[in-house]
Write an enzyme that holds these catalytic residues in place. Structure first.
Site, PDB file in Angstrom:
ATOM      1  N   ASP A 109       0.661  -1.263  -0.150  1.00  0.00           N
ATOM      2  CA  ASP A 109      -0.173   0.218   0.051  1.00  0.00           C
ATOM      3  C   ASP A 109       0.861   1.136   0.124  1.00  0.00           C
ATOM      4  OD1 ASP A 109       0.927  -0.591   2.565  1.00  0.00           O
ATOM      5  OD2 ASP A 109      -1.043  -0.769   3.405  1.00  0.00           O
ATOM      6  N   ASN A 135      -7.365  -4.143  14.189  1.00  0.00           N
ATOM      7  CA  ASN A 135      -8.852  -4.115  13.936  1.00  0.00           C
ATOM      8  C   ASN A 135      -8.895  -5.282  12.866  1.00  0.00           C
ATOM      9  OD1 ASN A 135      -7.916  -3.022  11.377  1.00  0.00           O
ATOM     10  ND2 ASN A 135      -9.181  -1.292  11.445  1.00  0.00           N
ATOM     11  N   HIS A 169      -7.171  -5.440  10.101  1.00  0.00           N
ATOM     12  CA  HIS A 169      -6.939  -5.330   8.502  1.00  0.00           C
ATOM     13  C   HIS A 169      -5.605  -5.963   8.290  1.00  0.00           C
ATOM     14  CE1 HIS A 169      -4.840  -1.323   9.305  1.00  0.00           C
ATOM     15  NE2 HIS A 169      -3.873  -2.114   9.484  1.00  0.00           N
TER      16      HIS A 169
HETATM   17  C1  F6R Z   1       1.410  -1.920   6.081  1.00  0.00           C
HETATM   18  C2  F6R Z   1       0.043  -2.458   6.243  1.00  0.00           C
HETATM   19  C3  F6R Z   1      -0.765  -2.584   7.249  1.00  0.00           C
HETATM   20  C4  F6R Z   1       0.167  -2.907   8.592  1.00  0.00           C
HETATM   21  C5  F6R Z   1      -0.818  -3.137   9.947  1.00  0.00           C
HETATM   22  C6  F6R Z   1       0.184  -3.229  11.192  1.00  0.00           C
HETATM   23  O1  F6R Z   1       1.891  -1.722   4.795  1.00  0.00           O
HETATM   24  O2  F6R Z   1      -0.435  -2.560   5.211  1.00  0.00           O
HETATM   25  O3  F6R Z   1      -1.587  -3.484   7.262  1.00  0.00           O
HETATM   26  O4  F6R Z   1       0.851  -4.019   8.527  1.00  0.00           O
HETATM   27  O5  F6R Z   1      -1.502  -1.758   9.896  1.00  0.00           O
HETATM   28  O6  F6R Z   1       0.922  -2.027  11.477  1.00  0.00           O
HETATM   29  P1  F6R Z   1       2.030  -2.258  12.335  1.00  0.00           P
HETATM   30  O7  F6R Z   1       2.793  -3.217  12.105  1.00  0.00           O
HETATM   31  O8  F6R Z   1       2.354  -0.787  12.519  1.00  0.00           O
HETATM   32  O9  F6R Z   1       1.328  -2.305  13.847  1.00  0.00           O
END
Ligand code: F6R
Length: 268
Positions: free
Chosen positions: A67, A137, A139
């Protein structure tokens, strides 16, 4: 889904780095799907150390990130392009021309970026190994709860929760985007292998839901239950809410001899 529980975040980073090195040794021109955020930072540091020690090379590798924010230029320090350059690319022997993010320049229509990105992934032969983190959450990428399980790369609005979670990266007066372009859930599911990493207690509920809950758009990561080659590498804290812990530890032990004999990527 294979669930691997390791002692701490160093072991998680190390385990994931070993797999990437194994893949690149087997297939030097492998296509890697990469993530940003806090989770993969230790993994990238480990990969840099292994590269410096001559244990891995990215010379022929191609990468596609999950992303990128919309409305932030690639050279802005907050862009995911800058993150990747700083955290990994500039420290290894990868050709920057082989590193892709779903970037959208100002003159481009963001709604066209998705299809072009998907074509580029297909032209590269598809993703061999996708690295994922997970949001509290549930995602993956920026596929927030409610995202279609059949979604492709497209513009997504971040939830308030994600904006708050990510605000730690932005100064108070800095523009923080609410829109991003992200690979879709169906895009992610096309990767041949998926490795999701999660560390810390704040991820434990999401890990439990994605692994042991129903497959539902309300927990996008649960779609990985439909994928034939997904492994989760968790530290003890992120695994703490799993109900079948003993079973996961047991299967991991039983599989070890097969993995040491044939490796993780016998199908590639
Ligand atoms: C990052 C991404 C997100 C993260 C997720 C966890 O490219 O696509 O889905 O993997 O938000 O974020 P962290 O690792 O900061 O807890």
């Amino acid at each position: 889904m294979q669930v691997i529980i390791l002692k701490d975040s160093d072991d998680v980073a190390n385990g994931a780095a070993q797999r990437i090195a194994e893949l690149l040794a087997k297939k030097p021109n492998a296509v890697l799907g990469l993530a940003t955020g806090s989770t993969p930072i230790a993994l990238y540091q480990r990969l840099i150390a292994m590269y410096r020690a001559g244990e891995v090379s990215f010379r022929d590798a191609v990468t596609f990130n999950l992303d990128e924010y919309l409305g932030i230029a690639p050279d802005n320090r907050q862009s995911y392009r800058s993150f990747m350059n700083e955290q990994l690319f500039k420290h290894i022997d990868i050709d920057l021309a082989n590193t892709y993010l779903p970037e959208c320049s100002q003159e481009n229509n963001p709604r066209r970026v998705g299809a072009a990105y998907e074509r580029r992934i297909a032209d590269a032969g598809g993703i061999d190994l996708q690295i994922l983190g997970i949001g509290a959450n549930g995602h993956i990428g920026f596929n927030e709860p409610g995202s279609s399980l059949g979604s492709r790369t497209r513009v997504k609005t971040l939830t308030e929760r994600t904006v708050i979670d990510n605000s730690r990266m932005f100064d108070a007066k800095e523009f923080q985007p609410r829109l991003a372009i992200t690979m879709g859930i169906a895009t992610i599911l096309e990767a041949r292998h998926i490795l999701l990493l999660a560390m810390g207690e704040h991820k434990a509920t999401a890990v439990h839901k994605m692994t042991e809950g129903p497959v539902t758009a309300m927990c996008p990561a649960s779609a990985l239950q439909m994928h034939r080659n997904t492994a989760l590498i968790l530290d003890e804290a992120a695994a703490s809410k799993l109900e079948e812990l003993d079973y996961y530890r047991w299967t991991h032990l039983q599989n070890e001899p097969l993995v040491s004999q044939y490796g993780h990527f016998h199908d590639l």
